[in-house]
Scaffold this motif. Structure first.
Motif, PDB file in Angstrom:
ATOM      1  N   THR A   1       0.829  -1.205   0.000  1.00 29.76           N
ATOM      2  CA  THR A   1       0.000   0.000   0.000  1.00 29.76           C
ATOM      3  C   THR A   1       0.866   1.258   0.000  1.00 29.76           C
ATOM      4  OG1 THR A   1      -1.766  -1.163   1.192  1.00 29.76           O
ATOM      5  CG2 THR A   1      -1.813   1.237   1.241  1.00 29.76           C
TER       6      THR A   1
ATOM      7  N   ARG B   1      -6.670  -7.533  -0.145  1.00 29.70           N
ATOM      8  CA  ARG B   1      -5.651  -6.618  -0.645  1.00 29.70           C
ATOM      9  C   ARG B   1      -6.282  -5.566  -1.578  1.00 29.70           C
ATOM     10  NH1 ARG B   1       0.015  -7.525  -1.369  1.00 29.70           N
ATOM     11  NH2 ARG B   1      -0.342  -9.690  -0.741  1.00 29.70           N
TER      12      ARG B   1
ATOM     13  N   TYR C   1      -6.415  -1.495  -1.085  1.00 27.53           N
ATOM     14  CA  TYR C   1      -5.933  -0.545  -2.086  1.00 27.53           C
ATOM     15  C   TYR C   1      -6.999   0.499  -2.384  1.00 27.53           C
ATOM     16  CZ  TYR C   1      -1.979  -3.670  -3.169  1.00 27.53           C
ATOM     17  OH  TYR C   1      -0.843  -4.436  -3.105  1.00 27.53           O
TER      18      TYR C   1
ATOM     19  N   ILE D   1      -5.501   4.069  -0.695  1.00 31.69           N
ATOM     20  CA  ILE D   1      -4.614   4.749  -1.633  1.00 31.69           C
ATOM     21  C   ILE D   1      -5.377   5.855  -2.337  1.00 31.69           C
ATOM     22  CG2 ILE D   1      -3.123   4.467  -3.648  1.00 31.69           C
ATOM     23  CD1 ILE D   1      -2.790   1.541  -2.879  1.00 31.69           C
TER      24      ILE D   1
ATOM     25  N   VAL E   1     -10.109  -0.806  -8.990  1.00 29.27           N
ATOM     26  CA  VAL E   1      -9.291  -1.959  -8.610  1.00 29.27           C
ATOM     27  C   VAL E   1     -10.036  -3.197  -9.078  1.00 29.27           C
ATOM     28  CG1 VAL E   1      -8.148  -3.224  -6.764  1.00 29.27           C
ATOM     29  CG2 VAL E   1      -8.412  -0.748  -6.586  1.00 29.27           C
TER      30      VAL E   1
ATOM     31  N   ASP F   1      -0.639  -6.355  -9.454  1.00 36.24           N
ATOM     32  CA  ASP F   1      -0.128  -7.060  -8.274  1.00 36.24           C
ATOM     33  C   ASP F   1      -0.325  -8.556  -8.482  1.00 36.24           C
ATOM     34  OD1 ASP F   1       0.279  -8.209  -5.687  1.00 36.24           O
ATOM     35  OD2 ASP F   1      -0.116  -6.254  -4.789  1.00 36.24           O
TER      36      ASP F   1
END
Length: 588
Positions: A41, A146, A150, A154, A160, A210
């Motif tokens: 992050t 995860r 994000y 962020i 995402v 990722d």
């Protein structure tokens, strides 16, 4: 999807996200990886700041060039007008003249067009910069924890895409997204094959990808380097350290990463370099080059943060940034051999040629034993110090109650920043064991190297290890001088051992000075940070979760009934989905 009732599930909160966890082993969750997620992050935030700055600078330079061209255009147009008026005054222009008249730009309009962005108020510029634009793909999302983090933590995140190949995992992602306020509309659950999703985004790439698979990320690298934008960020994890850093499966290491691991104590660094080399090779095939921003060996896995640039010229430098490593099977001395050589011509152009080698003979010059060959692997720097500085500044602004691994992040980043770019490390314990002598204190060893004019640093990978730009002849000479005050028992020296050969010459080739050097203790050791914290109970990798069968419908859809925008709507005709090896992806 309506917000689910949390009382029916076990709630697990990490960072600003909460996931609903069922007792059944349907989706994969490893709490030990919180350090990985916290660091990732922070790293994406640091990358986004740098990305915006670089784009802003590029646009500013473009405006300056455009303004310069327009100024030249104005001058040329005025000169043409003056010449034309003189000709009309002196004689009539021939009717056969086909010269195209250069239109005169309107100075007022031109001024507005060339300097419009510069005349915008700072507040308006700030609003424009704050518009979300970052697109992230978590290709193997599992619970979606995860991806949700994000989306919530962020800034400037537009979308995402939380993808997984397991139907139960996708349902879990949808449920967890609906439960977290702020995630719906930003985090999108997606059901598809990771490679298929990435290949479908070659023309509309992601800013960040990722990859955190169970095992090796090798099957996904080719697709990942094509699906990330110019200047984008790849975050890649490989947990197969038994292959990358072990010695039992050299053939598997080569098939996965295109190189052989090193049979020595610095195997965790060679693991990082093998992964980076594999990424760089995949990128170079498509005219791209990589810039390692942060490369870490953590617990049972390696994690690399890599910027990818569309640069065929930089891609051609790959051979000179790739090396073979010769490691002595007796004393452990190492030598590196670059695969290519680059020289700069007088006009600034680059000339690529063949490297000369090998740097060693068939037997070690120090002990006479044979060499083992490692690589090819990445020979360039592992970290970008400026990028580490950005992450460190970000960690100072974070709430330690939310980011519980901040102390460890600070410690590891400090160690990574201190590391020399020279490849590989050694430990005083290993070299003293080879010489069959007592082990000198680390500060004594580093002081001798510093007093001799060489650089030293610790490494984040192994406690007590030393990185230096000194060659192995210097290291053995320091041990020879140490033995004068700390004699070796001759009975401990076997006839055909490396020690016997190393001690045939008892006198070093230079004056060794063990006087304590002021920089013998690195800054990270003096400020008392958590450099090498102890692992918590049950810190190792989780067992592979139980996967479910691949979906048998060819249509890939996200949450709801409509296909996810900018994602593949249909599989190609055939039964490709039945041939996919689900063990290659973190399906649960």
């Amino acid at each position: 999807m309506e917000k689910p009732d949390g009382s029916k599930y076990i709630l697990l909160t990490e960072g600003r996200a909460t996931v609903l966890y069922e007792n059944e082993n349907q989706v994969f969750y490893n709490p030990v990886q919180q350090f990985n997620r916290d660091l990732s992050t922070c790293a994406i935030r640091a990358w986004s700041e740098e990305y915006i700055e670089q784009k802003t600078t590029a646009k500013r330079n473009q405006r300056k060039k455009r303004k310069l061209r327009n100024d030249k255009h104005k001058i040329s147009a005025k000169e043409n007008l003056k010449t034309r008026e003189e000709l009309q005054a002196g004689e009539e222009v021939a009717s056969t003249d086909t010269t195209e008249e250069v239109p005169l730009p309107d100075p007022k309009t031109d001024e507005v067009n060339t300097e419009a962005s510069e005349n915008v108020s700072p507040a308006a510029q700030g609003e424009r910069k704050k518009a979300p634009f970052i697109t992230i793909l978590e290709a193997l999302s599992a619970t979606g924890l995860r991806a949700i983090r994000y989306g919530l933590e962020i800034p400037l995140i537009k979308t995402v895409l939380a993808n997984d190949f397991s139907p139960s995992a996708v349902k879990a992602i949808e449920r967890n997204v609906a439960y977290n306020d702020g995630a719906p509309g930003v985090v999108v659950a997606f059901h598809g094959d990771a490679n298929a999703v990435m290949y479908s985004h070659k023309t509309k790439p992601f800013h960040v990808i990722d990859l955190d698979p169970y095992g090796t990320a090798a099957p996904f690298l080719d697709a990942a380097v094509q699906a990330v934008c110019d200047g984008g960020l790849l975050l890649i994890t490989c947990t197969d350290l038994s292959i990358l850093a072990g010695t039992g499966y050299p053939e598997k290491c080569f098939t996965n990463y295109g190189g052989m691991t090193c049979r020595t104590e610095f195997s965790h660094e060679s693991a990082l370099r093998l992964v980076l080399s594999s990424i760089a090779s995949a990128a170079a095939r498509y005219g791209k080059a990589i810039e390692p921003l942060l490369s870490l060996s953590i617990d049972f896995y390696v994690r690399v943060f890599v910027r990818v640039r569309n640069s065929p010229i930089q891609g051609k430098l790959l051979a000179s940034k790739t090396m073979l490593t010769y490691t002595c099977s007796g004393c452990g001395s190492t030598s590196s051999q670059p695969l290519g050589r680059v020289s700069i011509n007088e006009d600034g152009s680059q000339k690529h040629s063949f490297a000369q080698g090998p740097p060693v003979s068939s037997h070690c010059e120090h002990c006479g034993f044979v060499h083992h060959l490692g690589g090819p692997m990445w020979a360039g720097p592992l970290h970008d110090k400026g990028f580490i500085d950005r992450i460190q500044k970000i960690t100072e602004t974070l709430d330690p109650e939310i980011y519980k691994t901040i102390p460890r992040i600070k410690g590891m980043l400090t160690l990574a920043k201190e590391e020399l770019d020279d490849p590989f490390y050694f430990t005083a314990a290993h070299v003293s064991s080879t010489m069959r002598c007592s082990c000198p204190p680390m500060t004594t060893m580093t002081s001798a190297l510093l007093n001799a004019g060489y650089k030293v640093s610790p490494t984040h990978a192994v406690p007590g290890a030393i990185k230096t730009n000194a060659n192995w002849g210097i290291i053995w000479d320091i041990l020879r001088e140490w033995i004068k005050a700390n004699p070796v028992k001759e009975s401990n020296i076997k006839e055909h051992s490396p020690t016997k050969k190393l001690l045939e010459r008892r006198e070093p080739n230079f004056a060794v000075d063990f006087t304590m050097h002021p920089e013998a203790n690195p800054p990270s050791r003096r400020i008392k940070i958590a450099r090498y914290p102890l692992n918590p109970p049950n810190w190792g990798p989780k067992a592979r979760a139980k996967g479910d069968k691949p979906f048998n419908n060819h249509k890939i859809q996200g949450s709801g009934s409509e296909p996810v925008p900018d994602a593949p709507n249909n599989w190609e005709n055939g039964d490709e989905n039945e041939e996919v090896d689900t063990k290659k992806q973190k399906t649960s």
